[in-house]
Design a protein around this motif. Structure first.
Motif, PDB file in Angstrom:
ATOM      1  N   UNK A 128      -9.048   0.591  -4.854  1.00 48.29           N
ATOM      2  CA  UNK A 128      -8.784   2.003  -5.111  1.00 48.29           C
ATOM      3  C   UNK A 128      -7.516   2.481  -4.400  1.00 48.29           C
ATOM      4  N   UNK A 129      -6.442   1.761  -4.634  1.00 46.22           N
ATOM      5  CA  UNK A 129      -5.122   2.185  -4.177  1.00 46.22           C
ATOM      6  C   UNK A 129      -5.034   2.377  -2.677  1.00 46.22           C
ATOM      7  N   UNK A 130      -4.328   3.403  -2.277  1.00 43.87           N
ATOM      8  CA  UNK A 130      -4.069   3.625  -0.856  1.00 43.87           C
ATOM      9  C   UNK A 130      -5.368   3.876  -0.074  1.00 43.87           C
ATOM     10  N   UNK A 131      -6.417   4.323  -0.775  1.00 43.16           N
ATOM     11  CA  UNK A 131      -7.720   4.517  -0.113  1.00 43.16           C
ATOM     12  C   UNK A 131      -8.263   3.197   0.412  1.00 43.16           C
ATOM     13  N   UNK A 132      -8.018   2.122  -0.336  1.00 44.17           N
ATOM     14  CA  UNK A 132      -8.471   0.796   0.093  1.00 44.17           C
ATOM     15  C   UNK A 132      -7.757   0.346   1.357  1.00 44.17           C
ATOM     16  N   UNK A 133      -6.480   0.771   1.499  1.00 42.58           N
ATOM     17  CA  UNK A 133      -5.741   0.453   2.720  1.00 42.58           C
ATOM     18  C   UNK A 133      -6.336   1.263   3.881  1.00 42.58           C
ATOM     19  N   UNK A 134      -6.518   2.543   3.661  1.00 49.10           N
ATOM     20  CA  UNK A 134      -7.063   3.416   4.716  1.00 49.10           C
ATOM     21  C   UNK A 134      -8.474   2.983   5.127  1.00 49.10           C
ATOM     22  N   UNK A 135      -9.258   2.531   4.145  1.00 45.76           N
ATOM     23  CA  UNK A 135     -10.655   2.143   4.427  1.00 45.76           C
ATOM     24  C   UNK A 135     -10.796   0.673   4.816  1.00 45.76           C
ATOM     25  N   UNK A 136      -9.666  -0.035   4.868  1.00 45.80           N
ATOM     26  CA  UNK A 136      -9.690  -1.470   5.169  1.00 45.80           C
ATOM     27  C   UNK A 136     -10.563  -2.248   4.184  1.00 45.80           C
ATOM     28  N   UNK A 137     -10.386  -1.963   2.893  1.00 44.49           N
ATOM     29  CA  UNK A 137     -11.054  -2.763   1.864  1.00 44.49           C
ATOM     30  C   UNK A 137      -9.960  -3.407   0.999  1.00 44.49           C
ATOM     31  N   UNK A 138      -9.643  -4.632   1.339  1.00 44.88           N
ATOM     32  CA  UNK A 138      -8.600  -5.381   0.626  1.00 44.88           C
ATOM     33  C   UNK A 138      -9.236  -6.614   0.004  1.00 44.88           C
ATOM     34  N   UNK A 139      -8.856  -6.897  -1.241  1.00 42.94           N
ATOM     35  CA  UNK A 139      -9.381  -8.092  -1.897  1.00 42.94           C
ATOM     36  C   UNK A 139      -8.403  -9.249  -1.721  1.00 42.94           C
ATOM     37  N   UNK A 140      -8.963 -10.416  -1.499  1.00 38.40           N
ATOM     38  CA  UNK A 140      -8.149 -11.626  -1.357  1.00 38.40           C
ATOM     39  C   UNK A 140      -7.869 -12.173  -2.752  1.00 38.40           C
ATOM     40  N   UNK A 141      -6.661 -11.974  -3.232  1.00 38.43           N
ATOM     41  CA  UNK A 141      -6.355 -12.357  -4.618  1.00 38.43           C
ATOM     42  C   UNK A 141      -6.298 -13.870  -4.817  1.00 38.43           C
ATOM     43  N   UNK A 142      -6.122 -14.629  -3.748  1.00 35.25           N
ATOM     44  CA  UNK A 142      -6.092 -16.094  -3.893  1.00 35.25           C
ATOM     45  C   UNK A 142      -7.490 -16.650  -4.181  1.00 35.25           C
ATOM     46  N   UNK A 143      -8.509 -15.827  -3.965  1.00 36.62           N
ATOM     47  CA  UNK A 143      -9.884 -16.269  -4.236  1.00 36.62           C
ATOM     48  C   UNK A 143     -10.238 -16.171  -5.715  1.00 36.62           C
TER      49      UNK A 143
END
Lengths: 415, 415
Positions: free
Chosen positions: A45-60
């Motif tokens: 969810x865009x910059x909210x994911x950065x603020x909330x520390x929810x990042x997906x590992x795209x290499x997975x």
């Protein structure tokens, strides 16, 4: 050029489109293949994911599944409409972003969206620079509204335009089936810029489109509108009208608000009115005045998510925009948005160019008045010449058992 | 079998579909190629064209343009909703039809439509027989509603189902873009039979469709509906609902009429209520009750005219139905409708079969109760197994400069 090793974050923002995932795929694929980018994260969810520390590992993600993003509508990583505050007033969010960037060693930030997203990019870029954190920030344009300044057109617009023109043709044929009178009002998205509604003029150019087209660029005169419709209806027994949701009177007051005088109109977090219903409202009013059958049709979400009818030109250009953003950043460029420079003289050519984020952010591009006819109820050939190459080619998604096979990502959250 | 030389008339009736022209083309092409049929006429606006003596000479059309009918939506010859009177009460229209048949030496009449059209066929056939005028009458089925009795399914349904399932998938993805709550209500056509709305269950089967589906076959309980939506919304933060326009309460009262209590609901010449708006109405009411963002989306005319997304199976079967009608009539058969008999045991097979017009006319086929889940808010696997083969294959129309190339007939009026 200094080689900057580090991770990257790719985020999607604002309203989705049929091809925003094609841009994301262009960026993700290029970043995954890069020797310099050490890790590729997708922000939830865009910059909210950065603020909330929810990042997906795209290499997975499975490579083949990722490739399906090219034809998958909507924002696969999730989007947001979160507006960062002015850092001079409140820099809490920026400090948090810096913290997350440091935590994951993020040196590249790619943000895919419209005006507001370019503003977000610009603010983040300036804050990082001010705080001595080396980070390259690139904007990847996206908006079906096509209102981004400086670029010939925006990824997402062309597919929406293709859907609108195609559907206008199909409705034109459908609305002519009976020999009884009928007025059809198509309501198309567009708050301040009429690019989407104007796309219906391509159908008119083919002889199967709206008789009348009203855009937010021209003050809407209700009595003139009724007279226009009545004239065409009396001559042909049929009349098809396309209106932008954002048509407004000479004082700039939205027609939908004028009709709903006194009622509350919902607004989103940017203060944009949540529009809708002007097509049906106008259709009902024409019915009362002309006594004929009318139908109001809202193209609603379909116009922005009909990936099954996407423009091949759009899909390729969207992919290119994402790819170019990553390539440029790796090569030392920052604080730019990837734009398109096109030539329509001898066939259509489209090249990427880099635009200053500060220049792009918060400036809206409208349809030039000279592309609209004098009466303000139709488009001139200049517009059709502009739009036709954009809708060229069909990017049908792969189909399985009769339905599109859209990407389903695993979305493994990075630790 | 007696060889009956003479002209034929092909007419289209009722609401159009994406493939009614494919059936017309099947009939026209076969008739033009026949040694027995001396002249091929297209009736302008169905039976009204016969009554008004406006018949098009189909041999005047360009063969390649005619072939484009296979992928052109809506009724190219024009349609009508004209209902013939009971000939025992008033036989004026029938006498006029006989007069026209004699004038053009018409010995074959092919009528392409739904229940009402089969009724028209049946009445004309009986009148001609009673008056000793030799004429073979064949019905060619067409209705996106899929409610014709005796046939496995109706030409037109499969393409509408494919559009609905595809669009439901795309909206599912779009409606999940933000991490904020959202309830979406899709309003799909279907007055008494829920076949069209049920098609959204194919998207659910793929994991990208409505959570709840309400059909006219099951009495609609508003409080139960709100409770269903609230339960899913509270669990997931999202809820997508599909409702038939014709959902009605336990007393058979239409929900749209209940909401509009006291207001006049427009009716067409068959006395059918002109529905619409229940999706938006329910969405607004959910918004008030749950306080979340909602959106009502009407699939409107798009679901019946989206030829750009037609089912290849549907296009081929529709063509076959028209072709078979002509072949059978030339071979001495009359007073029948071409139906489909399908087998889904080891792969899908579809054969034509002939049904008595009197049996088909005015009987509505609904979804078996056992194909609907016990709660009455979703479909069972039996329905998905039934519908899946129908939407197989993509019949994309030819494209020119990014838009479908639809047929444009000359429509030369016969003298």
């Amino acid at each position: 050029m200094k080689v900057l090793k580090g991770a990257c974050i790719i985020g999607q923002s604002g309203g989705p489109s049929s091809v925003i995932n094609a841009s994301a795929y262009g960026a993700i694929r290029t970043a995954l293949d890069s020797d310099v980018i050490t890790k590729v994260y997708g922000a939830a969810h865009g910059i909210k994911g950065v603020l909330d520390d929810v990042l997906y590992d795209m290499s997975a993600e499975d490579a083949e599944e990722l490739a399906l993003l090219k034809n998958t509508p909507s924002s696969a990583l999730g989007s947001c409409r979160y507006k960062l505050k002015d850092p001079d007033v409140d820099d809490t969010d920026y400090k948090r972003i810096l913290e997350i960037f440091k935590k994951y060693d993020v040196r590249y930030f790619f943000y895919n969206g419209g005006n507001d997203s370019m503003d977000t990019c610009n603010k983040i870029s300036k804050f990082m620079l001010k705080n001595g954190y080396e980070c390259r920030v690139m904007g990847i344009p996206k908006t079906i509204d096509n209102d981004l300044f400086g670029t010939d057109h925006c990824p997402g617009y062309s597919s929406a335009a293709k859907y609108i023109a195609t559907t206008a043709m199909e409705i034109y044929l459908d609305a002519r089936v009976y020999d009884t009178g009928m007025v059809t009002v198509l309501e198309i998205m567009g708050r301040h810029a009429g690019w989407l509604t104007a796309a219906s003029a391509i159908a008119t150019h083919y002889g199967m489109g709206p008789d009348l087209i009203y855009l937010p660029e021209v003050p809407f005169d209700l009595e003139k509108f009724y007279a226009d419709v009545e004239r065409i209806y009396k001559a042909n027994g049929k009349c098809i009208v396309a209106v932008s949701e954002g048509i407004a009177d000479a004082d700039g007051k939205l027609m939908v608000e004028k009709f709903a005088e006194g009622a509350n109109v919902a607004r989103d977090s940017f203060g944009h009115a949540q529009l809708g219903g002007i097509g049906v409202t106008l259709a009902n009013n024409i019915k009362e005045r002309l006594g004929c059958k009318t139908r109001g049709i809202e193209f609603s979400l379909m116009q922005r998510c009909a990936a099954h009818s996407a423009s091949a030109t759009d899909v390729e250009e969207s992919f290119l925009a994402g790819k170019t953003a990553v390539e440029c950043a790796v090569n030392g460029i920052t604080d730019k948005m990837v734009g398109f420079k096109c030539n329509r003289e001898n066939g259509y050519t489209c090249e990427t160019e880099l635009l200053d984020l500060s220049e792009v952010a918060n400036t809206e591009k409208k349809i030039p008045r000279e592309w609209i006819n004098e009466e303000g109820n139709g488009l001139n050939k200049e517009f059709v010449d502009y739009a036709l190459p954009l809708i060229a080619g069909e990017a049908h998604p792969p189909y399985v058992n009769g339905l599109p096979r859209f990407a389903k990502l695993k979305k493994v959250v990075a630790k």
